[in-house]
Write a protein that holds these residues in place. Structure first.
Motif, PDB file in Angstrom:
ATOM      1  N   ASN A  87      -3.517 -48.470  -7.962  1.00 31.00           N
ATOM      2  CA  ASN A  87      -3.614 -47.004  -7.975  1.00 31.00           C
ATOM      3  C   ASN A  87      -3.508 -46.371  -6.594  1.00 31.00           C
ATOM      4  O   ASN A  87      -4.071 -45.321  -6.332  1.00 31.00           O
ATOM      5  CB  ASN A  87      -4.938 -46.533  -8.609  1.00 31.00           C
ATOM      6  N   TYR A  88      -2.799 -47.030  -5.667  1.00 25.39           N
ATOM      7  CA  TYR A  88      -2.546 -46.388  -4.373  1.00 25.39           C
ATOM      8  C   TYR A  88      -1.370 -45.437  -4.589  1.00 25.39           C
ATOM      9  O   TYR A  88      -0.320 -45.863  -5.051  1.00 25.39           O
ATOM     10  CB  TYR A  88      -2.130 -47.390  -3.297  1.00 25.39           C
ATOM     11  N   THR A  89      -1.545 -44.183  -4.259  1.00 24.21           N
ATOM     12  CA  THR A  89      -0.443 -43.248  -4.488  1.00 24.21           C
ATOM     13  C   THR A  89       0.385 -43.038  -3.226  1.00 24.21           C
ATOM     14  O   THR A  89       1.607 -42.986  -3.269  1.00 24.21           O
ATOM     15  CB  THR A  89      -0.979 -41.890  -4.994  1.00 24.21           C
ATOM     16  N   ILE A  92      -1.438 -46.105   8.944  1.00 22.94           N
ATOM     17  CA  ILE A  92      -1.126 -47.423   9.544  1.00 22.94           C
ATOM     18  C   ILE A  92      -0.071 -48.149   8.710  1.00 22.94           C
ATOM     19  O   ILE A  92       0.811 -48.824   9.252  1.00 22.94           O
ATOM     20  CB  ILE A  92      -2.393 -48.292   9.736  1.00 22.94           C
ATOM     21  N   GLN A  93      -0.143 -47.971   7.397  1.00 23.58           N
ATOM     22  CA  GLN A  93       0.836 -48.626   6.520  1.00 23.58           C
ATOM     23  C   GLN A  93       2.226 -48.030   6.743  1.00 23.58           C
ATOM     24  O   GLN A  93       3.219 -48.745   6.833  1.00 23.58           O
ATOM     25  CB  GLN A  93       0.400 -48.480   5.064  1.00 23.58           C
ATOM     26  N   GLU A  94       2.248 -46.717   6.838  1.00 23.39           N
ATOM     27  CA  GLU A  94       3.511 -46.011   7.045  1.00 23.39           C
ATOM     28  C   GLU A  94       4.190 -46.475   8.342  1.00 23.39           C
ATOM     29  O   GLU A  94       5.404 -46.654   8.394  1.00 23.39           O
ATOM     30  CB  GLU A  94       3.153 -44.524   7.138  1.00 23.39           C
ATOM     31  N   GLN A 143      -4.216 -59.804  -4.846  1.00 21.55           N
ATOM     32  CA  GLN A 143      -3.840 -58.603  -5.612  1.00 21.55           C
ATOM     33  C   GLN A 143      -2.378 -58.228  -5.363  1.00 21.55           C
ATOM     34  O   GLN A 143      -1.628 -57.959  -6.293  1.00 21.55           O
ATOM     35  CB  GLN A 143      -4.723 -57.428  -5.191  1.00 21.55           C
ATOM     36  N   TYR A 144      -1.999 -58.218  -4.091  1.00 19.59           N
ATOM     37  CA  TYR A 144      -0.652 -57.734  -3.766  1.00 19.59           C
ATOM     38  C   TYR A 144       0.441 -58.742  -4.132  1.00 19.59           C
ATOM     39  O   TYR A 144       1.601 -58.381  -4.258  1.00 19.59           O
ATOM     40  CB  TYR A 144      -0.546 -57.371  -2.273  1.00 19.59           C
ATOM     41  N   SER A 145       0.073 -60.029  -4.256  1.00 19.83           N
ATOM     42  CA  SER A 145       1.114 -61.032  -4.540  1.00 19.83           C
ATOM     43  C   SER A 145       1.172 -61.398  -6.026  1.00 19.83           C
ATOM     44  O   SER A 145       1.836 -62.348  -6.402  1.00 19.83           O
ATOM     45  CB  SER A 145       0.872 -62.296  -3.698  1.00 19.83           C
TER      46      SER A 145
HETATM   47  P1  AMP Z   1      -8.881 -51.956   4.922  1.00 21.93           P
HETATM   48  O1  AMP Z   1      -8.834 -50.974   6.026  1.00 21.93           O
HETATM   49  O2  AMP Z   1      -7.701 -52.860   4.911  1.00 21.93           O
HETATM   50  O3  AMP Z   1     -10.186 -52.717   4.920  1.00 21.93           O
HETATM   51  O4  AMP Z   1      -8.811 -51.160   3.523  1.00 21.93           O
HETATM   52  C1  AMP Z   1      -9.831 -50.318   3.115  1.00 21.93           C
HETATM   53  C2  AMP Z   1      -9.766 -49.986   1.622  1.00 21.93           C
HETATM   54  O5  AMP Z   1      -8.695 -49.101   1.341  1.00 21.93           O
HETATM   55  C3  AMP Z   1      -9.564 -51.186   0.707  1.00 21.93           C
HETATM   56  O6  AMP Z   1     -10.529 -51.096  -0.320  1.00 21.93           O
HETATM   57  C4  AMP Z   1      -8.167 -51.034   0.153  1.00 21.93           C
HETATM   58  O7  AMP Z   1      -8.085 -51.521  -1.163  1.00 21.93           O
HETATM   59  C5  AMP Z   1      -7.966 -49.520   0.188  1.00 21.93           C
HETATM   60  N1  AMP Z   1      -6.557 -49.114   0.406  1.00 21.93           N
HETATM   61  C6  AMP Z   1      -5.631 -49.715   1.179  1.00 21.93           C
HETATM   62  N2  AMP Z   1      -4.477 -49.030   1.178  1.00 21.93           N
HETATM   63  C7  AMP Z   1      -4.649 -47.963   0.374  1.00 21.93           C
HETATM   64  C8  AMP Z   1      -3.816 -46.860  -0.034  1.00 21.93           C
HETATM   65  N3  AMP Z   1      -2.563 -46.729   0.414  1.00 21.93           N
HETATM   66  N4  AMP Z   1      -4.348 -45.949  -0.866  1.00 21.93           N
HETATM   67  C9  AMP Z   1      -5.629 -46.049  -1.290  1.00 21.93           C
HETATM   68  N5  AMP Z   1      -6.476 -47.049  -0.950  1.00 21.93           N
HETATM   69  C10 AMP Z   1      -6.000 -48.010  -0.122  1.00 21.93           C
END
Ligand code: AMP
Length: 412
Positions: A20-22, A27-29, A95-97
């Motif tokens: 459910n990440y929308t 940082i991901q971007e 989860q991601y794999s």
């Molecule tokens: P982290 O900073 O990697 O410890 O992630 C913190 C939390 O954010 C974790 O519970 C992840 O599952 C959640 N998370 C990571 N990316 C996203 C995203 N794009 N949208 C919503 N939640 C996220």
């Protein structure tokens, strides 16, 4: 930004959708496209920014694009400072794999090695590990690092704080020299920059929060109080404010146990989490805290590192850390993802210098209050208490990694 534009495969997008990440976090971007291009990166990101998905998603994609030739051997290695963080990263990797034909495993100390060895024997593409157990299993011949293509150092600053530099160097020397390196750190000390220079090759920098500055949404407060009245004050704050969930930091394991006992005596459900607790006890305390069956988790810095507790409303420094950067780590556990949070510090006279160091680091004067009945002791000494247990010296950092010219050649 939507995940669809970052270049991730349909199998990964499906897994992201299932979570459910929308939208992608900043940082991901920034990190995902760079990692997919095969670049080394040095990223400044704290827990809670989505950094784990930031490195795991592209790593899984790179791994799935190339099929291993013969027997499966470890091609991506994530090193983390603590067992909790290792377990949490592994959970995310699984989860991601889910929709990829890749195998993963986690190895850390403090538990029986047999199931870990059995998993390694079956073949693992992506391995998450703490340095000690990794070296141990490798010495016993259960693991080869010769096929590693991607190395990830997660929370590199904490690994150095915990004395893992030698272990990291030892591990890295055994990796193929041609590899991609991703390094994540919440703070940038001189030591971290030296490590980065030694490991990374012409890295791209990724920064999502200003270095060593605290997030705007966190409401920071200091209560000046006599040392002997701190336990009474925190119990009052919890009761008066009807707090349902708070993370409380103490400087020592003994202090964590003591405070926890006092809270329970006062009718507040609490558990302590620190290095002397077994893995089972730590996991149990954390899950009781997450599911709301206990209200207060009392932790030392090292034990709390890497705990994934989303949207924590209150963080309390029962004692200020003598390492200013730890303050930033601690309070980074509240006010996540746009939610407002409160970070409270109980400060006695002997902690005055620590408070000054912290305010200098975060470039902020934190508002101070005194609560009636819990006043500071006017006769107490302002000299810091002697630190036991070989604690580290305060490391001051205020320089930016960008200004630190990276050498083109790596040490390892
Ligand atoms: P982290 O900073 O990697 O410890 O992630 C913190 C939390 O954010 C974790 O519970 C992840 O599952 C959640 N998370 C990571 N990316 C996203 C995203 N794009 N949208 C919503 N939640 C996220």
């Amino acid at each position: 930004m939507s995940f669809n534009t970052l270049g991730l495969s349909p199998a990964l997008l499906k897994a992201i959708k299932k979570q459910n990440y929308t939208t992608a976090s900043p940082i991901q971007e920034k990190a995902i496209p760079l990692i997919l291009q095969g670049k080394d990166i040095l990223a400044s990101a704290q827990t809670g920014t989505g950094k784990t998905a930031g490195f795991t998603l592209p790593t899984l994609q790179l791994l799935s694009q190339q099929h291993p030739t013969n027997k499966r051997s470890v091609r991506a290695l994530v090193l983390t400072p603590t067992r909790e963080l290792a377990a949490q990263v592994y959970h995310n990797v699984k989860q991601y794999s889910e929709f990829l034909n890749l195998s993963s495993a986690v190895i850390f100390g403090g538990v029986n090695q047999k199931p870990q060895v059995a998993q390694l024997k079956q073949g693992v593409d992506m391995l998450v590990a703490t340095p000690g157990r990794l070296i141990d299993l490798q010495n016993q011949g259960f693991l080869s690092l010769s096929k590693i293509e991607i190395l990830i150092l997660d929370e590199a600053d904490r690994m150095l704080d915990m004395g893992f530099l030698r272990d990291i160097e030892r591990i890295i020397r055994q990796l193929p020299s041609k590899r991609q390196n991703l390094m994540f750190s919440a703070t940038f000390s001189k030591q971290i920059k030296t490590l980065a220079n030694g490991i990374l090759s012409q890295p791209a920098y990724v920064e999502v929060t200003p270095e060593n500055s605290t997030v705007d949404s966190i409401n920071q407060k200091v209560y000046r109080v006599a040392k002997g009245k701190k336990a009474g004050l925190i119990i009052k704050l919890i009761k008066d404010g009807n707090w349902q969930q708070a993370l409380v930091f103490t400087r020592t394991k003994h202090g964590a146990n003591n405070l926890c006992k006092k809270m329970i005596k006062a009718g507040i459900t609490a558990a302590a989490i620190h290095g002397n607790k077994s893995q089972g006890a730590r996991t149990k305390a954390l899950s009781s805290f997450k599911n709301g069956s206990i209200r207060i988790l009392v932790a030392t810095d090292i034990a709390a590192r890497g705990l994934d507790i989303p949207l924590l409303p209150h963080v309390v420094n029962f004692e200020l850390p003598n390492i200013s950067e730890d303050y930033v780590h601690r309070i980074g556990r509240t006010g996540r993802a746009g939610a407002s949070g409160e970070a409270i510090s109980l400060v006695s006279a002997d902690e005055t210098q620590y408070l000054k160091d912290i305010e200098k680091l975060v470039r902020l004067k934190i508002p101070k209050q005194i609560i009636e009945g819990f006043e500071p002791d006017p006769n107490a000494s302002t000299v810091p208490e002697k630190q036991g247990g070989g604690r580290r010296q305060t490391v001051k950092t205020n320089s930016n990694p960008r200004t630190n010219k990276q050498k083109a050649s790596r040490k390892y």
